[in-house]
Scaffold this motif. Structure first.
Motif, mmCIF file in Angstrom:
data_model
loop_
_atom_site.group_PDB
_atom_site.id
_atom_site.type_symbol
_atom_site.label_atom_id
_atom_site.label_comp_id
_atom_site.label_asym_id
_atom_site.label_seq_id
_atom_site.Cartn_x
_atom_site.Cartn_y
_atom_site.Cartn_z
ATOM 1 N N GLN A 1 1.641 -2.056 -4.441
ATOM 2 C CA GLN A 1 0.164 -1.502 -3.776
ATOM 3 C C GLN A 1 0.334 -1.147 -4.305
ATOM 4 O O GLN A 1 0.646 -0.131 -5.079
ATOM 5 N N MET A 2 -1.549 -1.039 -5.213
ATOM 6 C CA MET A 2 -2.390 -0.024 -5.306
ATOM 7 C C MET A 2 -2.711 1.162 -4.646
ATOM 8 O O MET A 2 -3.832 0.761 -4.422
ATOM 9 N N TYR A 3 -2.805 1.887 -5.123
ATOM 10 C CA TYR A 3 -3.794 3.395 -4.741
ATOM 11 C C TYR A 3 -4.710 4.349 -5.771
ATOM 12 O O TYR A 3 -4.375 3.407 -6.794
ATOM 13 N N ILE B 1 0.118 2.498 -9.016
ATOM 14 C CA ILE B 1 1.057 2.478 -8.518
ATOM 15 C C ILE B 1 2.216 3.450 -8.072
ATOM 16 O O ILE B 1 2.334 4.491 -9.060
ATOM 17 N N THR B 2 3.264 3.168 -7.145
ATOM 18 C CA THR B 2 4.265 3.966 -6.492
ATOM 19 C C THR B 2 5.204 3.442 -6.925
ATOM 20 O O THR B 2 5.344 1.873 -7.003
ATOM 21 N N TYR C 1 3.176 8.375 -3.161
ATOM 22 C CA TYR C 1 1.794 8.174 -3.605
ATOM 23 C C TYR C 1 1.010 9.712 -4.018
ATOM 24 O O TYR C 1 0.123 10.002 -4.607
ATOM 25 N N PRO D 1 -3.742 5.993 3.916
ATOM 26 C CA PRO D 1 -4.668 5.341 2.062
ATOM 27 C C PRO D 1 -5.125 4.036 2.813
ATOM 28 O O PRO D 1 -4.704 2.954 2.469
ATOM 29 N N TYR D 2 -6.501 3.899 1.110
ATOM 30 C CA TYR D 2 -6.688 3.423 0.719
ATOM 31 C C TYR D 2 -5.867 2.608 -0.171
ATOM 32 O O TYR D 2 -5.647 3.306 -1.160
ATOM 33 N N LYS D 3 -5.492 0.754 -0.467
ATOM 34 C CA LYS D 3 -4.551 0.129 -0.893
ATOM 35 C C LYS D 3 -5.252 -1.235 -1.501
ATOM 36 O O LYS D 3 -5.475 -1.510 -0.075
#
Length: 309
Positions: free
Chosen positions: A3-5, A120-121, A127, A260-262
């Protein structure tokens, strides 16, 4: 899929100077671009549950800087000492080994012109921790509170969760002045915006609540809440709502933790600097497009506040 935050990067302490002189924003952003290097580290002391004191170190590394677009791609790495466990197939047991300089890293792309950070996390570097470490590193080159990172939220998902609370008892929020967008500041604070600017404050906190005992509840279907949802969707605010569900069990919705927007990203691309930069650029473009659709109507309702994928 990983997932990209995203974090919204905001000028904070000098925001009123930026309102008065738009050219200052470009100067500040160029200084930020120059300041992100891999030649310095930040350390933080902490205690383990058993009371043992330890130190964690973090820094930028693997940096690629594009001066033509003011984009910085690289990794934020957390360095620490700790135990590693591996399974021993021969002895059918677990081998425990203490290692120095273990690492947890997060690939990121900082689009400075658009004031957005995609990242990313990892296990050990989530995050919210990423945002704290990133700010700590920036503040080694700038005065404290020069900037503010606000985690981008899925405002449609947040609204659904808030409206799904059976009885809302308390709401608290924090809002910062929109980054170089004085007109939008007026939309967020209404008639009180000029009075707020006179104070020179750079954070607006508020809280509302009703007594736990009794039958009263806070109504979220109001212009007051829609204005907050708009600010959150634009990247300028956070919100925490407390209440009770239908079984009278305590419920807390935190905008950072719960919405969160991801955007999903293929696992094979999350650690490639080149691939991540391309994927992040697409993600930031989508985020900005989604945010631009948010409009606060005179009725107080938001247009374009549907759930984002």
């Amino acid at each position: 899929m990983a997932q990209m935050y995203f974090y919204k990067f905001n000028i904070n302490s000098d925001i009123y100077d930026v309102y008065r002189d738009a050219t200052l924003q470009e100067k500040v952003l160029n200084k930020v671009f120059e300041s992100i290097t891999s030649d310095f580290t930040c350390t933080q002391d902490y205690k383990e549950p058993d009371g043992l004191e330890k130190t964690v170190e973090y820094k930028f590394c693997d940096l690629e800087k594009d001066i033509s677009t003011l984009k910085v791609t690289g990794r934020l790495v957390k360095i620490f000492d700790g135990e590693t466990q591996t399974y021993n197939r021969i002895k059918d047991t677990v081998d425990i080994k203490y290692e120095e300089d273990k690492a947890a890293s997060a690939t990121f792309c900082f689009d400075i012109l658009n004031e957005e950070i995609a990242f990313i996390t990892r296990q050990g570097l989530r995050y919210l921790q990423f945002g704290k470490y990133f700010m700590d590193l920036l503040e080694m080159k700038f005065p404290e509170n020069s900037f503010k990172l606000v985690l981008e939220k899925n405002v449609g998902e947040l609204r659904s969760k808030v409206l799904g609370i059976n009885r809302i008892l308390k709401m608290s929020s924090e809002m910062i002045p929109p980054n170089a967008n004085e007109e939008e500041f007026g939309i967020l604070l209404g008639a009180s915006v000029d009075e707020f600017k006179e104070t020179k404050a750079t954070k607006y906190s508020q809280s509302i609540e009703v007594p736990v005992k009794g039958k009263n509840a806070i109504n979220p279907n109001t212009k007051f809440f829609e204005r907050l949802f708009f600010a959150i969707g634009r990247g300028y605010a956070t919100m925490t709502v407390e209440g009770r569900d239908k079984e009278n069990t305590k419920v807390i919705v935190n905008s950072d933790e719960d919405a969160p927007y991801k955007i999903p990203i293929p696992e094979k691309e999350k650690d490639s600097i080149t691939a991540f930069k391309e994927r992040a650029s697409l993600g930031i473009t989508k985020l900005i497009r989604d945010k631009s659709k948010l409009k606060l109507r005179e009725t107080g309702e938001i247009d374009g506040g549907e759930e984002k994928s």
